[in-house]
Design a protein around this motif. Sequence first.
Motif, PDB file in Angstrom:
ATOM      1  N   VAL A  33       0.836  -1.205   0.000  1.00  0.00           N
ATOM      2  CA  VAL A  33       0.000   0.000   0.000  1.00  0.00           C
ATOM      3  C   VAL A  33       0.869   1.253   0.000  1.00  0.00           C
ATOM      4  O   VAL A  33       0.621   2.199  -0.754  1.00  0.00           O
ATOM      5  N   VAL A  34       1.907   1.265   0.829  1.00  0.00           N
ATOM      6  CA  VAL A  34       2.810   2.432   0.880  1.00  0.00           C
ATOM      7  C   VAL A  34       3.511   2.619  -0.467  1.00  0.00           C
ATOM      8  O   VAL A  34       3.579   3.736  -1.003  1.00  0.00           O
ATOM      9  N   ALA A  35       4.028   1.538  -1.051  1.00  0.00           N
ATOM     10  CA  ALA A  35       4.729   1.637  -2.337  1.00  0.00           C
ATOM     11  C   ALA A  35       3.775   2.104  -3.443  1.00  0.00           C
ATOM     12  O   ALA A  35       4.108   3.007  -4.225  1.00  0.00           O
ATOM     13  N   GLY A  36       2.598   1.511  -3.500  1.00  0.00           N
ATOM     14  CA  GLY A  36       1.636   1.882  -4.545  1.00  0.00           C
ATOM     15  C   GLY A  36       1.148   3.305  -4.403  1.00  0.00           C
ATOM     16  O   GLY A  36       1.076   4.062  -5.373  1.00  0.00           O
ATOM     17  N   THR A  37       0.795   3.695  -3.181  1.00  0.00           N
ATOM     18  CA  THR A  37       0.294   5.048  -2.936  1.00  0.00           C
ATOM     19  C   THR A  37       1.359   6.092  -3.241  1.00  0.00           C
ATOM     20  O   THR A  37       1.086   7.109  -3.884  1.00  0.00           O
ATOM     21  N   THR A  38       2.584   5.841  -2.790  1.00  0.00           N
ATOM     22  CA  THR A  38       3.670   6.785  -3.053  1.00  0.00           C
ATOM     23  C   THR A  38       3.965   6.886  -4.546  1.00  0.00           C
ATOM     24  O   THR A  38       4.152   7.981  -5.082  1.00  0.00           O
ATOM     25  N   GLY A  39       3.996   5.766  -5.240  1.00  0.00           N
ATOM     26  CA  GLY A  39       4.244   5.779  -6.680  1.00  0.00           C
ATOM     27  C   GLY A  39       3.181   6.540  -7.447  1.00  0.00           C
ATOM     28  O   GLY A  39       3.474   7.360  -8.323  1.00  0.00           O
ATOM     29  N   VAL A  40       1.914   6.276  -7.097  1.00  0.00           N
ATOM     30  CA  VAL A  40       0.815   6.972  -7.778  1.00  0.00           C
ATOM     31  C   VAL A  40       0.835   8.460  -7.446  1.00  0.00           C
ATOM     32  O   VAL A  40       0.667   9.320  -8.333  1.00  0.00           O
ATOM     33  N   LEU A  41       1.055   8.795  -6.190  1.00  0.00           N
ATOM     34  CA  LEU A  41       1.055  10.197  -5.777  1.00  0.00           C
ATOM     35  C   LEU A  41       2.200  10.977  -6.429  1.00  0.00           C
ATOM     36  O   LEU A  41       1.984  12.082  -6.939  1.00  0.00           O
ATOM     37  N   THR A  42       3.407  10.425  -6.434  1.00  0.00           N
ATOM     38  CA  THR A  42       4.522  11.140  -7.058  1.00  0.00           C
ATOM     39  C   THR A  42       4.343  11.252  -8.577  1.00  0.00           C
ATOM     40  O   THR A  42       4.695  12.274  -9.168  1.00  0.00           O
ATOM     41  N   THR A  43       3.767  10.229  -9.201  1.00  0.00           N
ATOM     42  CA  THR A  43       3.493  10.305 -10.642  1.00  0.00           C
ATOM     43  C   THR A  43       2.464  11.387 -10.923  1.00  0.00           C
ATOM     44  O   THR A  43       2.608  12.170 -11.860  1.00  0.00           O
ATOM     45  N   TYR A  44       1.427  11.467 -10.110  1.00  0.00           N
ATOM     46  CA  TYR A  44       0.407  12.512 -10.268  1.00  0.00           C
ATOM     47  C   TYR A  44       1.027  13.900 -10.083  1.00  0.00           C
ATOM     48  O   TYR A  44       0.751  14.822 -10.855  1.00  0.00           O
ATOM     49  N   LEU A  45       1.851  14.059  -9.050  1.00  0.00           N
ATOM     50  CA  LEU A  45       2.487  15.356  -8.809  1.00  0.00           C
ATOM     51  C   LEU A  45       3.415  15.748  -9.958  1.00  0.00           C
ATOM     52  O   LEU A  45       3.472  16.920 -10.336  1.00  0.00           O
ATOM     53  N   LEU A  46       4.127  14.770 -10.511  1.00  0.00           N
ATOM     54  CA  LEU A  46       4.973  15.066 -11.673  1.00  0.00           C
ATOM     55  C   LEU A  46       4.118  15.514 -12.843  1.00  0.00           C
ATOM     56  O   LEU A  46       4.458  16.478 -13.537  1.00  0.00           O
ATOM     57  N   ARG A  47       3.010  14.850 -13.056  1.00  0.00           N
ATOM     58  CA  ARG A  47       2.122  15.189 -14.175  1.00  0.00           C
ATOM     59  C   ARG A  47       1.571  16.602 -14.044  1.00  0.00           C
ATOM     60  O   ARG A  47       1.374  17.300 -15.028  1.00  0.00           O
ATOM     61  N   GLN A  48       1.329  17.040 -12.803  1.00  0.00           N
ATOM     62  CA  GLN A  48       0.791  18.378 -12.568  1.00  0.00           C
ATOM     63  C   GLN A  48       1.861  19.469 -12.598  1.00  0.00           C
ATOM     64  O   GLN A  48       1.528  20.641 -12.699  1.00  0.00           O
ATOM     65  N   SER A  49       3.128  19.089 -12.509  1.00  0.00           N
ATOM     66  CA  SER A  49       4.201  20.085 -12.497  1.00  0.00           C
ATOM     67  C   SER A  49       4.479  20.589 -13.905  1.00  0.00           C
ATOM     68  O   SER A  49       3.962  20.074 -14.892  1.00  0.00           O
ATOM     69  N   ARG A  50       5.325  21.600 -14.006  1.00  0.00           N
ATOM     70  CA  ARG A  50       5.656  22.151 -15.327  1.00  0.00           C
ATOM     71  C   ARG A  50       6.479  21.165 -16.155  1.00  0.00           C
ATOM     72  O   ARG A  50       6.503  21.255 -17.366  1.00  0.00           O
ATOM     73  N   TRP A  51       7.138  20.198 -15.542  1.00  0.00           N
ATOM     74  CA  TRP A  51       7.926  19.213 -16.291  1.00  0.00           C
ATOM     75  C   TRP A  51       7.042  18.113 -16.865  1.00  0.00           C
ATOM     76  O   TRP A  51       7.419  17.437 -17.800  1.00  0.00           O
ATOM     77  N   GLY A  52       5.863  17.940 -16.295  1.00  0.00           N
ATOM     78  CA  GLY A  52       4.972  16.886 -16.752  1.00  0.00           C
ATOM     79  C   GLY A  52       4.076  17.301 -17.901  1.00  0.00           C
ATOM     80  O   GLY A  52       3.509  16.466 -18.580  1.00  0.00           O
ATOM     81  N   ARG A  53       3.936  18.595 -18.113  1.00  0.00           N
ATOM     82  CA  ARG A  53       3.082  19.080 -19.196  1.00  0.00           C
ATOM     83  C   ARG A  53       3.895  19.218 -20.459  1.00  0.00           C
ATOM     84  O   ARG A  53       4.938  19.847 -20.474  1.00  0.00           O
ATOM     85  N   ALA A  54       3.399  18.616 -21.503  1.00  0.00           N
ATOM     86  CA  ALA A  54       4.082  18.723 -22.786  1.00  0.00           C
ATOM     87  C   ALA A  54       3.704  20.048 -23.433  1.00  0.00           C
ATOM     88  O   ALA A  54       2.537  20.332 -23.648  1.00  0.00           O
ATOM     89  N   SER A  55       4.698  20.861 -23.706  1.00  0.00           N
ATOM     90  CA  SER A  55       4.432  22.130 -24.395  1.00  0.00           C
ATOM     91  C   SER A  55       4.881  21.977 -25.835  1.00  0.00           C
ATOM     92  O   SER A  55       6.063  21.839 -26.117  1.00  0.00           O
ATOM     93  N   ARG A  56       3.920  21.973 -26.712  1.00  0.00           N
ATOM     94  CA  ARG A  56       4.211  21.819 -28.124  1.00  0.00           C
ATOM     95  C   ARG A  56       3.892  23.108 -28.841  1.00  0.00           C
ATOM     96  O   ARG A  56       2.752  23.563 -28.814  1.00  0.00           O
TER      97      ARG A  56
END
Length: 125
Positions: A33-56
């Motif tokens: 649960v800790v591994a899955g939750t942390t992985g999903v949460l950090t992936t979500y946070l990356l997606r919401q950051s400026r590095w996760g958004r593709a600027s085309r």
Amino acid sequence: MFSGTFYLLMIAIGLAAGGLSALAGLGEAAQFVVAGTTGVLTTYLLRQSRWGRASRPSTQRNPDINLDIGQTLVVHAWNADGRTARADYRGAAWDVELEPGAQPVPGKFIIREVRGSRLVVGNGQ
């Protein structure tokens, strides 16, 4: 590939959190649960950051797609409206439009954008 590497890093952070929970003495289910939750949460946070958004950039303005962007052409005279002209470029006559803020004087111009058969140009350096 570069952005995929960051997503794999986020999953690795989740797995490391699961490993730390094992060192802390949590049970096997809690580790998952800790591994899955942390992985999903950090992936979500990356997606919401400026590095996760593709600027085309628009394909009309992207020099990687349209090799005419950044090339120069000569405009000998501007039409009466002061914003359009006809100019020879690559052996053909093209409609030329002046980008906002550029001065309509005869001379060299740099192609900034291609809109269909119209070249949008700015003053050259």
